[in-house]
Design a protein around this motif. Sequence first.
Motif, PDB file in Angstrom:
ATOM      1  N   GLY A 108       0.797  -1.224   0.000  1.00  0.00           N
ATOM      2  CA  GLY A 108       0.000   0.000   0.000  1.00  0.00           C
ATOM      3  C   GLY A 108       0.830   1.275   0.000  1.00  0.00           C
ATOM      4  N   TRP A 109       2.093   1.187   0.369  1.00  0.00           N
ATOM      5  CA  TRP A 109       2.983   2.343   0.429  1.00  0.00           C
ATOM      6  C   TRP A 109       4.051   2.302  -0.650  1.00  0.00           C
ATOM      7  CZ3 TRP A 109       2.215   6.428   3.653  1.00  0.00           C
ATOM      8  CH2 TRP A 109       1.326   6.236   4.689  1.00  0.00           C
ATOM      9  N   GLY A 110       4.367   1.122  -1.129  1.00  0.00           N
ATOM     10  CA  GLY A 110       5.476   0.981  -2.060  1.00  0.00           C
ATOM     11  C   GLY A 110       6.777   0.848  -1.290  1.00  0.00           C
ATOM     12  N   CYS A 111       7.855   1.301  -1.848  1.00  0.00           N
ATOM     13  CA  CYS A 111       9.156   1.221  -1.188  1.00  0.00           C
ATOM     14  C   CYS A 111       9.439   2.515  -0.437  1.00  0.00           C
ATOM     15  CB  CYS A 111      10.251   0.960  -2.204  1.00  0.00           C
ATOM     16  SG  CYS A 111      10.196  -0.704  -2.858  1.00  0.00           S
ATOM     17  N   VAL A 112       9.797   2.371   0.819  1.00  0.00           N
ATOM     18  CA  VAL A 112      10.105   3.529   1.664  1.00  0.00           C
ATOM     19  C   VAL A 112      11.532   3.403   2.177  1.00  0.00           C
ATOM     20  CG1 VAL A 112       7.725   3.942   2.356  1.00  0.00           C
ATOM     21  CG2 VAL A 112       9.120   2.429   3.720  1.00  0.00           C
ATOM     22  N   MET A 113      12.175   4.525   2.342  1.00  0.00           N
ATOM     23  CA  MET A 113      13.532   4.543   2.883  1.00  0.00           C
ATOM     24  C   MET A 113      13.476   4.372   4.389  1.00  0.00           C
ATOM     25  SD  MET A 113      15.345   4.803   0.214  1.00  0.00           S
ATOM     26  CE  MET A 113      16.905   4.877   1.057  1.00  0.00           C
ATOM     27  N   LEU A 114      14.386   3.584   4.934  1.00  0.00           N
ATOM     28  CA  LEU A 114      14.451   3.366   6.377  1.00  0.00           C
ATOM     29  C   LEU A 114      15.529   4.243   6.980  1.00  0.00           C
ATOM     30  CD1 LEU A 114      14.140  -0.512   6.533  1.00  0.00           C
ATOM     31  CD2 LEU A 114      12.344   1.187   6.785  1.00  0.00           C
ATOM     32  N   THR A 115      15.219   4.800   8.139  1.00  0.00           N
ATOM     33  CA  THR A 115      16.210   5.606   8.865  1.00  0.00           C
ATOM     34  C   THR A 115      17.108   4.679   9.683  1.00  0.00           C
ATOM     35  OG1 THR A 115      14.773   5.857  10.778  1.00  0.00           O
ATOM     36  CG2 THR A 115      14.594   7.529   9.032  1.00  0.00           C
ATOM     37  N   GLU A 116      18.178   5.239  10.213  1.00  0.00           N
ATOM     38  CA  GLU A 116      19.086   4.467  11.079  1.00  0.00           C
ATOM     39  C   GLU A 116      18.349   3.956  12.306  1.00  0.00           C
ATOM     40  OE1 GLU A 116      22.242   3.490  10.564  1.00  0.00           O
ATOM     41  OE2 GLU A 116      22.113   4.370   8.569  1.00  0.00           O
ATOM     42  N   ALA A 117      17.443   4.772  12.862  1.00  0.00           N
ATOM     43  CA  ALA A 117      16.695   4.361  14.048  1.00  0.00           C
ATOM     44  C   ALA A 117      15.781   3.176  13.720  1.00  0.00           C
ATOM     45  CB  ALA A 117      15.848   5.521  14.571  1.00  0.00           C
ATOM     46  N   ALA A 118      15.163   3.179  12.560  1.00  0.00           N
ATOM     47  CA  ALA A 118      14.297   2.060  12.170  1.00  0.00           C
ATOM     48  C   ALA A 118      15.115   0.796  11.938  1.00  0.00           C
ATOM     49  CB  ALA A 118      13.527   2.422  10.893  1.00  0.00           C
ATOM     50  N   LEU A 119      16.311   0.922  11.413  1.00  0.00           N
ATOM     51  CA  LEU A 119      17.161  -0.234  11.209  1.00  0.00           C
ATOM     52  C   LEU A 119      17.655  -0.820  12.522  1.00  0.00           C
ATOM     53  CD1 LEU A 119      19.227   0.934   8.111  1.00  0.00           C
ATOM     54  CD2 LEU A 119      17.534  -0.903   8.173  1.00  0.00           C
ATOM     55  N   GLN A 120      17.958   0.044  13.477  1.00  0.00           N
ATOM     56  CA  GLN A 120      18.449  -0.427  14.769  1.00  0.00           C
ATOM     57  C   GLN A 120      17.331  -1.028  15.611  1.00  0.00           C
ATOM     58  OE1 GLN A 120      20.464   2.907  16.482  1.00  0.00           O
ATOM     59  NE2 GLN A 120      22.224   2.727  15.108  1.00  0.00           N
ATOM     60  N   ALA A 121      16.090  -0.628  15.358  1.00  0.00           N
ATOM     61  CA  ALA A 121      14.961  -1.143  16.139  1.00  0.00           C
ATOM     62  C   ALA A 121      14.671  -2.612  15.791  1.00  0.00           C
ATOM     63  CB  ALA A 121      13.706  -0.304  15.886  1.00  0.00           C
TER      64      ALA A 121
END
Length: 122
Positions: A108-121
């Motif tokens: 529903g969103w397609g491809c979104v960029m992940l932040t460093e905080a989202a990667l570490q979570a």
Amino acid sequence: MATVKGTSRAPLTRKRIALYVGSLFLLILIALLAYNFSFIKGQMRVGTAYGARVACSCHYVGGRDIEDCRKDFEPGMEVVGLSLDDERKRVTASALMIASATAEFREGWGCVMLTEAALQAD
């Protein structure tokens, strides 16, 4: 009468001149890279983010093979490497161990960029 003795210095040979010129060229090149490093790093961050987003969309939305998605890259992006995580539906792009970026496919969103905080979570 006293005579002044000259110091005996080896004559400059072609080999020694080439060594001096080569050393000077290398020193100038290193100085230019050091001076422009922040610009180069910024360009690599932009390139990896673009590469991750384009490859993610190409693979997960377009259904193409990840190697076929390299055709969509701009000239000069040969240093950007891609890695695929099919379990999480992510594509990570990295360049010369200086910059990396990750894009994730979300329904529903397609491809979104992940932040460093989202990667570490994770």
